[in-house]
Scaffold this motif. Sequence first.
Motif, PDB file in Angstrom:
ATOM      1  N   GLY A 125       0.813  -1.216   0.000  1.00  0.00           N
ATOM      2  CA  GLY A 125       0.000   0.000   0.000  1.00  0.00           C
ATOM      3  C   GLY A 125       0.842   1.259   0.000  1.00  0.00           C
ATOM      4  O   GLY A 125       0.542   2.227  -0.707  1.00  0.00           O
ATOM      5  N   GLY A 126       1.911   1.269   0.804  1.00  0.00           N
ATOM      6  CA  GLY A 126       2.770   2.445   0.883  1.00  0.00           C
ATOM      7  C   GLY A 126       3.454   2.750  -0.436  1.00  0.00           C
ATOM      8  O   GLY A 126       3.470   3.903  -0.899  1.00  0.00           O
ATOM      9  N   VAL A 127       4.015   1.729  -1.057  1.00  0.00           N
ATOM     10  CA  VAL A 127       4.684   1.924  -2.350  1.00  0.00           C
ATOM     11  C   VAL A 127       3.680   2.383  -3.406  1.00  0.00           C
ATOM     12  O   VAL A 127       3.971   3.282  -4.219  1.00  0.00           O
ATOM     13  CB  VAL A 127       5.380   0.622  -2.795  1.00  0.00           C
ATOM     14  N   SER A 128       2.488   1.796  -3.401  1.00  0.00           N
ATOM     15  CA  SER A 128       1.481   2.153  -4.399  1.00  0.00           C
ATOM     16  C   SER A 128       0.965   3.576  -4.192  1.00  0.00           C
ATOM     17  O   SER A 128       0.690   4.287  -5.171  1.00  0.00           O
ATOM     18  CB  SER A 128       0.320   1.158  -4.350  1.00  0.00           C
ATOM     19  N   VAL A 129       0.808   3.990  -2.934  1.00  0.00           N
ATOM     20  CA  VAL A 129       0.365   5.366  -2.663  1.00  0.00           C
ATOM     21  C   VAL A 129       1.402   6.357  -3.184  1.00  0.00           C
ATOM     22  O   VAL A 129       1.072   7.349  -3.856  1.00  0.00           O
ATOM     23  CB  VAL A 129       0.122   5.569  -1.160  1.00  0.00           C
ATOM     24  N   ILE A 130       2.674   6.100  -2.874  1.00  0.00           N
ATOM     25  CA  ILE A 130       3.734   6.999  -3.355  1.00  0.00           C
ATOM     26  C   ILE A 130       3.771   7.024  -4.880  1.00  0.00           C
ATOM     27  O   ILE A 130       3.861   8.095  -5.505  1.00  0.00           O
ATOM     28  CB  ILE A 130       5.100   6.557  -2.786  1.00  0.00           C
ATOM     29  N   GLY A 131       3.684   5.847  -5.494  1.00  0.00           N
ATOM     30  CA  GLY A 131       3.691   5.790  -6.947  1.00  0.00           C
ATOM     31  C   GLY A 131       2.507   6.510  -7.566  1.00  0.00           C
ATOM     32  O   GLY A 131       2.645   7.213  -8.577  1.00  0.00           O
ATOM     33  N   SER A 132       1.328   6.364  -6.960  1.00  0.00           N
ATOM     34  CA  SER A 132       0.131   7.023  -7.487  1.00  0.00           C
ATOM     35  C   SER A 132       0.239   8.538  -7.392  1.00  0.00           C
ATOM     36  O   SER A 132      -0.144   9.266  -8.321  1.00  0.00           O
ATOM     37  CB  SER A 132      -1.104   6.541  -6.718  1.00  0.00           C
ATOM     38  N   VAL A 133       0.763   9.042  -6.271  1.00  0.00           N
ATOM     39  CA  VAL A 133       0.931  10.486  -6.104  1.00  0.00           C
ATOM     40  C   VAL A 133       1.913  11.037  -7.139  1.00  0.00           C
ATOM     41  O   VAL A 133       1.679  12.092  -7.748  1.00  0.00           O
ATOM     42  CB  VAL A 133       1.407  10.804  -4.675  1.00  0.00           C
ATOM     43  N   VAL A 134       3.011  10.320  -7.355  1.00  0.00           N
ATOM     44  CA  VAL A 134       4.002  10.761  -8.347  1.00  0.00           C
ATOM     45  C   VAL A 134       3.382  10.816  -9.740  1.00  0.00           C
ATOM     46  O   VAL A 134       3.589  11.782 -10.493  1.00  0.00           O
ATOM     47  CB  VAL A 134       5.228   9.826  -8.324  1.00  0.00           C
ATOM     48  N   VAL A 135       2.608   9.779 -10.102  1.00  0.00           N
ATOM     49  CA  VAL A 135       1.970   9.749 -11.417  1.00  0.00           C
ATOM     50  C   VAL A 135       0.970  10.893 -11.564  1.00  0.00           C
ATOM     51  O   VAL A 135       0.887  11.545 -12.618  1.00  0.00           O
ATOM     52  CB  VAL A 135       1.289   8.389 -11.652  1.00  0.00           C
ATOM     53  N   CYS A 136       0.198  11.167 -10.503  1.00  0.00           N
ATOM     54  CA  CYS A 136      -0.780  12.267 -10.553  1.00  0.00           C
ATOM     55  C   CYS A 136      -0.082  13.611 -10.743  1.00  0.00           C
ATOM     56  O   CYS A 136      -0.563  14.479 -11.483  1.00  0.00           O
ATOM     57  CB  CYS A 136      -1.615  12.279  -9.273  1.00  0.00           C
ATOM     58  N   ILE A 137       1.051  13.798 -10.087  1.00  0.00           N
ATOM     59  CA  ILE A 137       1.791  15.054 -10.220  1.00  0.00           C
ATOM     60  C   ILE A 137       2.353  15.198 -11.623  1.00  0.00           C
ATOM     61  O   ILE A 137       2.294  16.272 -12.243  1.00  0.00           O
ATOM     62  CB  ILE A 137       2.917  15.126  -9.169  1.00  0.00           C
ATOM     63  N   ILE A 138       2.898  14.096 -12.167  1.00  0.00           N
ATOM     64  CA  ILE A 138       3.483  14.157 -13.507  1.00  0.00           C
ATOM     65  C   ILE A 138       2.413  14.397 -14.571  1.00  0.00           C
ATOM     66  O   ILE A 138       2.573  15.246 -15.464  1.00  0.00           O
ATOM     67  CB  ILE A 138       4.254  12.856 -13.800  1.00  0.00           C
ATOM     68  N   MET A 139       1.306  13.669 -14.466  1.00  0.00           N
ATOM     69  CA  MET A 139       0.247  13.789 -15.479  1.00  0.00           C
ATOM     70  C   MET A 139      -0.685  14.960 -15.219  1.00  0.00           C
ATOM     71  O   MET A 139      -1.474  15.334 -16.095  1.00  0.00           O
ATOM     72  CB  MET A 139      -0.556  12.486 -15.537  1.00  0.00           C
ATOM     73  N   GLN A 140      -0.632  15.522 -14.000  1.00  0.00           N
ATOM     74  CA  GLN A 140      -1.471  16.656 -13.620  1.00  0.00           C
ATOM     75  C   GLN A 140      -2.954  16.364 -13.830  1.00  0.00           C
ATOM     76  O   GLN A 140      -3.707  17.183 -14.358  1.00  0.00           O
ATOM     77  CB  GLN A 140      -1.056  17.907 -14.393  1.00  0.00           C
ATOM     78  N   LYS A 141      -3.329  15.148 -13.432  1.00  0.00           N
ATOM     79  CA  LYS A 141      -4.734  14.747 -13.504  1.00  0.00           C
ATOM     80  C   LYS A 141      -5.185  14.315 -12.114  1.00  0.00           C
ATOM     81  O   LYS A 141      -4.602  13.416 -11.509  1.00  0.00           O
ATOM     82  CB  LYS A 141      -4.920  13.593 -14.499  1.00  0.00           C
ATOM     83  N   TRP A 142      -6.230  14.972 -11.636  1.00  0.00           N
ATOM     84  CA  TRP A 142      -6.735  14.664 -10.302  1.00  0.00           C
ATOM     85  C   TRP A 142      -8.221  14.978 -10.259  1.00  0.00           C
ATOM     86  O   TRP A 142      -8.643  16.074 -10.637  1.00  0.00           O
ATOM     87  CB  TRP A 142      -5.994  15.483  -9.256  1.00  0.00           C
ATOM     88  N   SER A 143      -9.024  14.045  -9.842  1.00  0.00           N
ATOM     89  CA  SER A 143     -10.466  14.267  -9.761  1.00  0.00           C
ATOM     90  C   SER A 143     -11.038  13.450  -8.622  1.00  0.00           C
ATOM     91  O   SER A 143     -10.516  12.373  -8.289  1.00  0.00           O
ATOM     92  CB  SER A 143     -11.157  13.898 -11.079  1.00  0.00           C
ATOM     93  N   LEU A 144     -12.100  13.960  -8.023  1.00  0.00           N
ATOM     94  CA  LEU A 144     -12.795  13.288  -6.934  1.00  0.00           C
ATOM     95  C   LEU A 144     -14.207  12.939  -7.372  1.00  0.00           C
ATOM     96  O   LEU A 144     -14.772  13.605  -8.262  1.00  0.00           O
ATOM     97  CB  LEU A 144     -12.834  14.180  -5.691  1.00  0.00           C
ATOM     98  N   PRO A 145     -14.818  11.923  -6.776  1.00  0.00           N
ATOM     99  CA  PRO A 145     -16.208  11.586  -7.120  1.00  0.00           C
ATOM    100  C   PRO A 145     -17.141  12.766  -6.860  1.00  0.00           C
ATOM    101  O   PRO A 145     -16.976  13.506  -5.890  1.00  0.00           O
ATOM    102  CB  PRO A 145     -16.516  10.403  -6.188  1.00  0.00           C
ATOM    103  N   SER A 146     -18.103  12.927  -7.727  1.00  0.00           N
ATOM    104  CA  SER A 146     -19.014  14.069  -7.635  1.00  0.00           C
ATOM    105  C   SER A 146     -20.336  13.733  -6.972  1.00  0.00           C
ATOM    106  O   SER A 146     -21.055  14.629  -6.533  1.00  0.00           O
ATOM    107  CB  SER A 146     -19.287  14.637  -9.036  1.00  0.00           C
TER     108      SER A 146
END
Length: 299
Positions: A153-174
């Motif tokens: 979980g820790g590695v995946s959270v860090i990886g996901s945050v890095v990918v979101c920062i690089i791709m600049q895509k972030w959205s929450l459920p509406s």
Amino acid sequence: MILFRSFAILLGALLPMVCDKPANPWGTRSRMLVVRGLYSFTSISLLYTSVQLMPLSDAVVLQFLSPLMVAVAAPLLLKELPSRWIWVCVPMCLVGVLLTAQPSVLFGSHGAVSVSQGGVAVGIMQAAFAASHKICIRYLKGEDSNVQLMYLGGVSVIGSVVVCIIMQKWSLPSTSSDWVLLILTGFSAYGSQMSQTIALKMTHAPLATAMSYLSVVWGIMSGYLVFGEIPNVLSFVGALLVCSCTLVLGTAEHLSAEQPHWLRQVCTLAQKHSTSIWHKCTKKRVLYEPIATEDLANE
């Protein structure tokens, strides 16, 4: 979705560790625990990518190549000889998946959707990383399950945050329903990873991994109960084939306790060859126990 899924796995692993702290909360093989997390994160990321590049049915079929890869790699990496039934039932399960998923490459498509070469390459890479993930779980069978999921979980959270920062895509459920589905996805992800970890602690990697073919059957049942999707005849035949083969695999230990003589010889020679290559590449002396040496000597 991957970020929330990873956070749910991390939270689900930490809560039991707070109540019942393991003897070694950081594990004894921290590097391999991190490697398992990297394999898992890469595998799930490639799965979502392959779905975007090709029809879902084709992506599902490529995903289920991983049990075959595990069956081939387990004798060399884990020194576990698969049962002779693996080599019959796993390919038959893959045929069942083909009949159930009915990929457009073999069965055609009513739309204009085509399968790209890039999508096929990503799908095969995803299966390889998924197989590597299963091999790591089996190799880490001595580690606490929650410790393994904490690293994952820790590695995946860090990886996901890095990918979101690089791709600049972030959205929450509406909507509230989207939040409910996202939370259920997190619970399902934790349950899936914990089940895989426990299963691969208890039995050999090829057998445990082959049981994943049953997810096709659960998918058909869920589609009918939740969405009212009625499968066609080929889907029923494929599901029956998957259930029959996994039932045989589940009782394989009782059906055949002995491994074929030719298979033991092939795996022993392959392991010796791979060990020699490893020594030449790393220039390190690693001790390997030959597979079933005593049995071969007796015969």
